[in-house]
Design an enzyme around this catalytic site. Sequence first.
Site, PDB file in Angstrom:
ATOM      1  N   LYS A   1       0.846  -1.204   0.000  1.00  0.00           N
ATOM      2  CA  LYS A   1       0.000   0.000   0.000  1.00  0.00           C
ATOM      3  C   LYS A   1       0.881   1.253   0.000  1.00  0.00           C
ATOM      4  O   LYS A   1       0.605   2.230  -0.709  1.00  0.00           O
ATOM      5  CB  LYS A   1      -0.938  -0.004   1.205  1.00  0.00           C
TER       6      LYS A   1
ATOM      7  N   GLN B   1      -4.940  -1.332   9.941  1.00  0.00           N
ATOM      8  CA  GLN B   1      -4.779  -2.643   9.324  1.00  0.00           C
ATOM      9  C   GLN B   1      -5.322  -3.738  10.240  1.00  0.00           C
ATOM     10  O   GLN B   1      -4.926  -3.841  11.402  1.00  0.00           O
ATOM     11  CB  GLN B   1      -3.280  -2.869   9.014  1.00  0.00           C
TER      12      GLN B   1
ATOM     13  N   ASP C   1     -10.866   2.948   4.317  1.00  0.00           N
ATOM     14  CA  ASP C   1     -11.276   1.556   4.101  1.00  0.00           C
ATOM     15  C   ASP C   1     -12.793   1.403   4.037  1.00  0.00           C
ATOM     16  O   ASP C   1     -13.295   0.330   3.695  1.00  0.00           O
ATOM     17  CB  ASP C   1     -10.753   0.676   5.249  1.00  0.00           C
TER      18      ASP C   1
END
Length: 281
Positions: A50, A94, A117
């Site tokens: 990422k 994460q 997200d």
Amino acid sequence: MTVVILDGKATAEKIISALKVKVSALRKKPGLGIVTVGNDSSSEIYVSGKVRACERVGMTAKRIVLDEDSTQDDVMNAIDDLNQDRNVHGYIVQLPLPKQIDASLVLDGILPHKDADGFSPINMGNMMAGKNVLLPATPKGIIRLLDEYKIDVSGKHAVVVGRSNIVGKPIALLLQQRNATVTMCHSMTKDLKKMTKQADIIVSAAGKAGIIKANMVKKGAVVIDVGISKEGDTIQGDVDFEKVKKIASYITPVPGGVGPMTVVMLLENTLECYNMSNMID
Ligand code: NAD
């Protein structure tokens, strides 16, 4: 039947080129924040991918790395910092988090317009209501890949294997919004083969290597493999790719299918967060 391999890597590269152009025209670099807690080796691989992708399109990436034994307060403090940081337009935490951390409290703390997200309850609710801003990256990437190959899902029977909040539930919802008839399967489904055999489209997100076998797939089905299982040094999807590709009309490989699409959708979401921050400023 000639199968078409749904090339997520090539599609992602096209999107990266378009993003580079958009980002270069902005007065400030969009910034993505990434919080990791602990030393999960898989998470580290995903996160470094990422960060590299951010840099390729001209975005900045700010990492906050917390120890495995961090407390809920430590994580909430990191989130507060990112909520206030004007150079971080969107950020992610994460997953998975260590067991002492309540992930739902963490997601509750993310400002909805910084939720790159799309996992916060407000954005999940918006998605449920059909207001499609900041969609979770993996399901968004699957829909984009289907669009790229002009695969119409309307009226088709889609069978989704897996019911997690980050993949199974949202992809089922997005397919249904596009007028597919959706069946959701999970670990307690009695006869998975009976379900998948009826599917025009299978999306498998179980994380169980090879559970989708050739005898579970109808001739001409579209097969999307989200699963990632580590087998030694290699990674494997949920689908027995070599055998299923002889039956399917379209199929995603692992790696090179859904994975690269997930990363670029996160970048697109970061740009959306940036645009929203300009409306708020
Ligand atoms: P999860 O563990 O939260 O959910 C797995 C789901 O699969 C559960 O709902 C469970 O009920 C179901 N399941 C498990 N075994 C099953 C079985 N035998 N039959 C039917 N259903 C079964 O996982 P997740 O976070 O949704 O991720 C799923 C997989 O997708 C993992 O392998 C993960 O690494 C991968 N993943 C890939 C990407 C990507 O970008 N390619 C993104 C996210 C997740």
